[in-house]
Every structure is written in C-alpha cells, then in structure tokens.
Design an enzyme around this catalytic site. Structure first.
Site, PDB file in Angstrom:
ATOM      1  N   LYS A  32       0.831  -1.207   0.000  1.00  0.00           N
ATOM      2  CA  LYS A  32       0.000   0.000   0.000  1.00  0.00           C
ATOM      3  C   LYS A  32       0.862   1.252   0.000  1.00  0.00           C
ATOM      4  CE  LYS A  32      -1.774   1.865   3.920  1.00  0.00           C
ATOM      5  NZ  LYS A  32      -1.509   3.308   3.923  1.00  0.00           N
ATOM      6  N   ASN A  33       1.854   1.286   0.901  1.00  0.00           N
ATOM      7  CA  ASN A  33       2.621   2.522   1.057  1.00  0.00           C
ATOM      8  C   ASN A  33       3.558   2.793  -0.105  1.00  0.00           C
ATOM      9  OD1 ASN A  33       1.280   2.977   3.382  1.00  0.00           O
ATOM     10  ND2 ASN A  33       3.010   2.600   4.769  1.00  0.00           N
ATOM     11  N   ARG A 102      -4.732  10.661   3.478  1.00  0.00           N
ATOM     12  CA  ARG A 102      -3.716  11.684   3.763  1.00  0.00           C
ATOM     13  C   ARG A 102      -2.452  11.509   2.938  1.00  0.00           C
ATOM     14  NH1 ARG A 102      -6.814  11.053   7.853  1.00  0.00           N
ATOM     15  NH2 ARG A 102      -7.643  12.934   8.858  1.00  0.00           N
ATOM     16  N   ASP A 126      -5.284  12.802  12.408  1.00  0.00           N
ATOM     17  CA  ASP A 126      -6.004  11.539  12.389  1.00  0.00           C
ATOM     18  C   ASP A 126      -5.743  10.826  13.694  1.00  0.00           C
ATOM     19  OD1 ASP A 126      -3.490  10.501  12.198  1.00  0.00           O
ATOM     20  OD2 ASP A 126      -3.675   9.900  10.109  1.00  0.00           O
ATOM     21  N   ASP A 317       4.508   0.958  12.047  1.00  0.00           N
ATOM     22  CA  ASP A 317       3.337   0.222  11.554  1.00  0.00           C
ATOM     23  C   ASP A 317       3.294  -1.223  12.051  1.00  0.00           C
ATOM     24  OD1 ASP A 317       2.760   2.548  10.278  1.00  0.00           O
ATOM     25  OD2 ASP A 317       2.945   1.808   8.247  1.00  0.00           O
TER      26      ASP A 317
END
Ligand code: UD1
Length: 439
Positions: A32-33, A102, A126, A317
């Site tokens: 994803k990142n 974001r 967030d 993470d």
C-alpha cells in the site's frame, strides 16, 4: 468510475474466535505505502503508465478518485492499474478526497515538478495525532517553491525549480517522496541529506529512474540530477509494486498468536530484518527461502522490549501487532513509540479483551496474560484494526471488531486469507445484518 474495488459497508465487522495452530501458505500482496506514491509519480509524465501487483484495497480506490479528479483516466484489470495521464491536468487536490487519504499530499511534489503549480487541501489530524507537513514544505522551498495557505488549502508555485542541498531534520517518508518527485524535474543537482530509507522509497526511486529520472544513492544521501522530460516506464507487464512488509508482519503476528507453521509467499526478508530479529528473540522460528518466509511457532512466545524507529529500525506500523503478541507472551515487554506519539488508542480496546497494559506518554508496559477474552472492540485505523483481529484469534470466545472499513483501506481480503490458514474469522455485513463466510 475509477475502479471496481469494493469499499466495504461502513458498519461491517470482523468476527473472530480462538483459533488453533495456523497452517498453509499465504500470498503477500503489493505494498500500500508504495503503490499510492507510484500512482502520484505517474503525474510527472504524459502517457500510459502500467502498475502491476496492485492490491485490491480501498486506499488505492481513493487515490484513483483523486487522480481522476485531476483529469487522469484509470482502469483496472485484475491486479494491474492502467493510468493514462493527459498533457494538461487540473492541479488541485480537493479536501473531500485529501481528508479521506492523507497520503495524497504526495501529489504536491510531482505537480510542482511538472507544472510549477499545485493546490492541495491541507491534511487534518487523524488517529495518530496531527499530521504536519512542515518538512515537506521546507524541502520544496529549498528547491525554489513558495507556498501560501488560504481557505484550508496550500498553494505552491515555482517559476523554476533549482537543484539544491535539502536537509531533512528527520527522515520523513512523505517529505522525502515529495522532494524527490519535484527534484527529478529541477534544474541541476539536488542532494537530499537524511532521506527516509524505507523499502517503499527504494521502489519509488526505481520507478522514477525507469521513467527517465537520474537518482542515485551516495552513502545514505540521495542525489538527483534533474531532467527536462520524463516518460512512462517501459510497460511490458507493468512496473511491479514491492510486496507489502506490513501485511507480511500481520500474518507473522497471527502465527505468533495462534502457533503453527505458515509460508508467506513473496515476503522479502531484507525489508523486515529488524522485525525478524525481534520475532526470533520472542521465540518464533523464521526461515528465509527464495520465494518468501516460513514462520513456525510451537510454544508460548516470550516478551521482548520494542522501540519504533525509522527504517531500518522497527517500523511504527508493526507496533500494534507486536503489542497484540505481547499481551499473551510470558513476561513483561516495554514498548516505546518514537514516530507517532499518539498511536496508542487501540490499547484501550485490548484492555477490554483482558490485556494488562499500562501506558505512560509514549511508552506502554505490557504484562503477558495466559489468555485474552473475546469482546466487542473497535478499529480506529488500519494497523490497529488488524492488530485487534490478531488478538481476537487468540482470545477465548467471540471478538467482534467494528470498523472493518478501516482495515479494508490497507488489506485485501484479510479475513479470507486468514481463514485460508485455518483461522476462525468471518466478515459480518451489518447493513443486511447477516454473517457471511470470509471471501
Ligand atoms: C508513512 C507511512 C506510514 C508510516 C510512516 C512512518 C504512507 C502512506 N504512510 O507516513 O504508514 O507509519 O511513514 O514510517 O506511506 N512529520 C513532521 N513534519 C512533516 C512530516 C512528518 O513533523 O512535515 C512527523 C510526523 O508527524 C511523524 C514523523 O514525522 O511524527 C514521521 O512521519 P513520516 O515519516 O512523514 O510519515 P508519513 O509519510 O506520514
């Protein structure tokens, strides 16, 4: 419509039960990142870009929406994205999209690099706390951009971007990405001192170089020689996004919680060296193979101390999964969060499941208990949500994790993949009120 990735119902939940030893093989998808930044990088060049190994996650859908709002056409075939970028773009990123994703702040660099102008809604805070972008802006200012803010938007302009020495006081992932994507089109040489070194940065560097950029590492600095023009990377089957080390960490944690032996196909050991060391210290047996990692757990894990750091340190993470594992490990583990100090909210949820955790500032002291007990809990962000799923697999009775939509932002079929290893997990679609098998 951009893509056919299903975004879950707002009220969907995951329901877990205590699971026996996990067994089998799980396929680790694209990161994803990384993919979100590669999608932003496509803005740098007119033409057709193809990305492969793209996960079916809702953050990718949102990023597609953002690109489409700028005038890009995105189509999806299986795990590939075809991104057609026109000569002219609308260089504005509106609030209703930025607030939902974001990471979209990384369009700032490529828009400034290619068009010399960009207007992006300021991201709010967030669940991790505030999300400042001061380092992004200072780095881009070093190249000659100027910024003003009004009505919740940040507007940047740059007549000409000029290569320069950019010193990041902290190796911010997003700031490194933004300045890289502007510097590739600046006049002359940029040196980025103290850049982030996460594997996803390496993926972005490789992608940009395939588009014609000239970026290299000299020691731990990044050197960028600006070029006049970039073009889509030669497509073939598409540029393959690196495997998701955070998804891999989630499955390692699930094995840690339940025991068993699982092969994580495509997981890359060099992206996770510190994590593998830490899990080995806790009693997991991890073998690196050509095509992935095999993790085996045959006894109760032992506690360890954990401290998050920028890469190559232990990623922030990973921390929620490690905390879940510590809740039932033998002994006491002290967890220190150094990246996002507000990132402890899910701990209240773990306490509801019987975990013994004390927090003070950015530290948590986790005293392992014999067994967690299932309870209704809520996911407040992607990784914390997945960590509650992992905890639920080790808890007596039923755990219902509300907020599945948060988890869907970063996981492709988490329930289905876990169920494929023998875990007891289903997805409850609460709009219809029915419980369905994971799919
Ligand atoms: C990225 C990852 C996120 C990961 C984080 C750290 C994506 C989409 N997200 O987030 O999952 O947890 O890296 O590995 O890739 N900071 C400032 N000013 C700035 C920028 C950052 O003070 O201008 C602070 C942040 O508040 C935070 C720290 O620096 O405390 C790290 O942030 P950064 O590395 O920029 O993370 P992100 O790119 O936002």
């Amino acid at each position: 419509m951009p893509v056919d990735i299903a975004v879950s119902g707002e009220r969907d939940t995951f329901v877990t039960r205590r699971s026996g030893a996990l067994d089998g093989e799980v396929h680790i998808g694209g990161a994803k990142n990384s993919v979100l930044k590669l999608m932003a990088a496509c803005l740098l060049a007119e033409g057709r870009h193809v990305l492969a190994n793209v996960p079916h996650i809702s953050d990718v859908s949102l990023m597609c929406e953002l690109l489409e709002a700028m005038g890009v056409t995105v189509t999806r075939a299986d795990h590939r994205l075809v991104i057609d970028v026109p000569a002219e773009l609308n260089t504005e990123a509106p609030y209703h999209l930025v607030e939902r994703i974001r990471a979209s702040i990384v369009v700032l660099g490529p828009l400034l690099g290619r068009f010399g102008t960009a207007r992006v809604a300021l991201p709010g805070g967030d669940d991790f706390g505030p999300r400042p972008i001061d380092m992004h802006l200072r780095a881009l200012e070093s190249l000659g951009a100027t910024f003003s803010t009004a009505h919740g938007d940040i507007s940047g302009t740059a007549e000409v971007l000029r290569g320069s020495e950019v010193v990041l006081e902290y190796p911010s992932v997003g700031a490194t990405e933004n300045v890289l994507m502007a510097a590739v089109r600046a006049k002359g040489r940029t040196r980025i001192v103290n850049p982030a070194r996460e594997p996803e940065i390496g993926d972005l560097v490789e992608f940009l170089n395939q588009m014609g950029a000239r970026i290299g590492w000299s020691g731990d600095r990044l050197t960028v020689d600006g070029v006049e023009r970039l073009a889509p990377a030669p497509s073939g089957d598409g540029f393959r996004v690196i495997p998701d080390r955070i998804e891999a960490a989630t499955f390692l944690a699930a094995v840690g919680m339940c025991g068993g032996s699982v092969f994580l196909r495509h997981a890359v050991a060099e992206h996770m060296t510190m994590l593998i060391r830490k899990l080995t210290e806790m009693g997991m047996h991890i073998v690196v193979e050509d095509a992935g990692l095999r993790a085996t757990v045959t006894q109760r894990l032992a506690s360890a101390d954990i401290s998050t750091l920028p890469f190559p340190g232990l990623a922030t993470d990973y921390k929620p999964f490690l905390v879940s594992m510590l809740t039932t490990a033998s002994g006491v583990g002290i967890v220190t969060e150094n990246i996002f100090t507000g990132r402890f909210r899910y701990i209240d949820e773990l306490r509801r499941m019987g975990a013994d955790i004390r927090t003070e500032g950015h530290h948590a002291v986790v005293r392992g208990v014999e067994r967690l007990s299932g309870a209704p809990v809520r996911a407040y962000d992607i990784r914390a949500g997945a960590a509650l799923v992992v905890a639920g697999l080790g808890a007596e009775g039923e755990t219902e994790i509300a907020g599945a939509a948060h988890i869907d932002r970063g996981y492709e079929d988490l329930a289905g993949k876990l169920a494929g290893l023998g875990a007891s997990i289903t997805r409850r679609r609460n709009a219809a009120g029915a419980s369905v098998a994971a799919s």
